[in-house]
Motif scaffolding. Structure first.
Motif, PDB file in Angstrom:
ATOM      1  N   THR A 280       0.832  -1.207   0.000  1.00 35.61           N
ATOM      2  CA  THR A 280       0.000   0.000   0.000  1.00 35.61           C
ATOM      3  C   THR A 280       0.860   1.248   0.000  1.00 35.61           C
ATOM      4  O   THR A 280       0.508   2.252  -0.638  1.00 35.61           O
ATOM      5  CB  THR A 280      -0.921  -0.001   1.235  1.00 35.61           C
TER       6      THR A 280
ATOM      7  N   VAL B 226       0.875   4.831   6.624  1.00 38.28           N
ATOM      8  CA  VAL B 226       1.224   3.491   6.162  1.00 38.28           C
ATOM      9  C   VAL B 226       2.722   3.239   6.324  1.00 38.28           C
ATOM     10  O   VAL B 226       3.140   2.131   6.697  1.00 38.28           O
ATOM     11  CB  VAL B 226       0.791   3.303   4.691  1.00 38.28           C
TER      12      VAL B 226
ATOM     13  N   ILE C 159      -4.957   0.783   5.905  1.00 37.06           N
ATOM     14  CA  ILE C 159      -5.056   0.599   4.457  1.00 37.06           C
ATOM     15  C   ILE C 159      -6.448   0.964   3.952  1.00 37.06           C
ATOM     16  O   ILE C 159      -6.595   1.767   3.030  1.00 37.06           O
ATOM     17  CB  ILE C 159      -4.707  -0.845   4.071  1.00 37.06           C
TER      18      ILE C 159
END
Length: 288
Positions: free
Chosen positions: A33, A59, A240
């Motif tokens: 991601t 992330v 995510i």
């Protein structure tokens, strides 16, 4: 009452493998991601670019923390007679999560506010209060669940949990008020993604206090596996899923602004992220 924290439990081979699977799979999903959002962030611009860049940061931090969690987990257990016995390092496979959340949960609030329709003053207040509540919630959980008496004292867990619950309710209220004020003023194309992001976040956040509360109510290897896998799943969805929906809302809001003000339209790269491009916008390759 004395509590047996999950990092004190002896694990069977199956339990050890399941936890390792969850940690590694989450780390790989976060890494994938990170790469996608990094290159897709150019699709949003202006004030909404903050949301995409913050999602990228969340992330990246989560991926780094999961690498640390994997190392701590591998070093925290020693195989003895077909089982895995924890040592002093095993606690890090839980405490590092709080260090991650102390940064990423406030950043999730920043993401939410950055793509909202709040005016500057309301956005500043919501962001400041939301970050403060998020930090207080995580720090109180860390003190009660990890620091005080090494997470073995039920009274400390319950007291810190009560403080965290108050912060949790306040944070929920800010998120819901932001949604209530923002959604009606958003472009219709961006509204479903924004609403979906908020609902997803509110649901997945419930996992964390449940896992925290169970620390004082149960123990053993099965609980250690359940707790770790629940947190892996919650982190995956929160970092995510929420980040992807917020990024989508930021892109769609950017395009709506471009439609309203054609002079601000920027050239788009031909390899733009297909998730954000309708099939009607994709040109056929020239025939040879």
């Amino acid at each position: 009452m004395t509590v047996q924290p999950p990092w004190t439990a002896t694990l069977s081979n199956a339990e050890h493998n399941l936890i390792l699977f969850g940690l590694v799979a989450t780390a790989l999903a976060l890494t994938a991601t990170l790469v996608r959002i990094r290159f897709a962030s150019a699709e949003s611009h202006g004030v909404y670019r903050t949301a995409s860049l913050t999602a990228n940061s969340v992330v990246a931090i989560a991926a780094a923390s999961y690498v640390a969690l994997i190392v701590a987990f591998l070093l925290g257990y020693t195989e003895q007679g077909g089982v895995w016995v924890p040592n002093a390092v095993a606690q890090l496979a839980w405490s590092i999560r709080y260090m991650d959340w102390c940064v990423t949960v406030p950043l999730l609030v920043v993401e939410l506010i950055a793509v909202s329709s709040l005016d500057d003053r309301a956005a500043r207040i919501a962001r400041t209060v939301g970050i403060g509540l998020a930090l207080a919630m995580i720090v109180s959980g860390y003190l009660g669940g990890i620091v005080i008496a090494d997470g073995r004292e039920f009274t400390a867990i319950a007291t810190a949990g009560g403080v965290g619950a108050l912060c949790f309710v306040g944070l929920y209220a800010i998120v819901l008020l932001t949604l209530q004020r923002s959604a009606p003023r958003m472009p219709s194309q961006a509204r479903p993604a924004y609403q979906g992001a908020v609902m997803l976040l509110l649901v997945v956040w419930l996992v964390y206090p449940i896992v925290y509360g169970l620390q004082g109510a149960t123990s053993g290897g099965a609980w250690a596996v359940t707790g770790q896998l629940l947190l892996c799943g919650a982190d995956t969805i929160a970092k995510i899923g929420f980040g992807s929906l917020i990024h989508r809302a930021a892109v769609l809001r950017s395009r709506a602004d471009e439609s309203n003000n054609p002079s601000s339209t920027r050239p788009r790269l031909p390899e733009a992220d297909a998730i954000w491009v309708d099939q009607d916008d994709v040109l056929d390759a020239p025939r040879r």
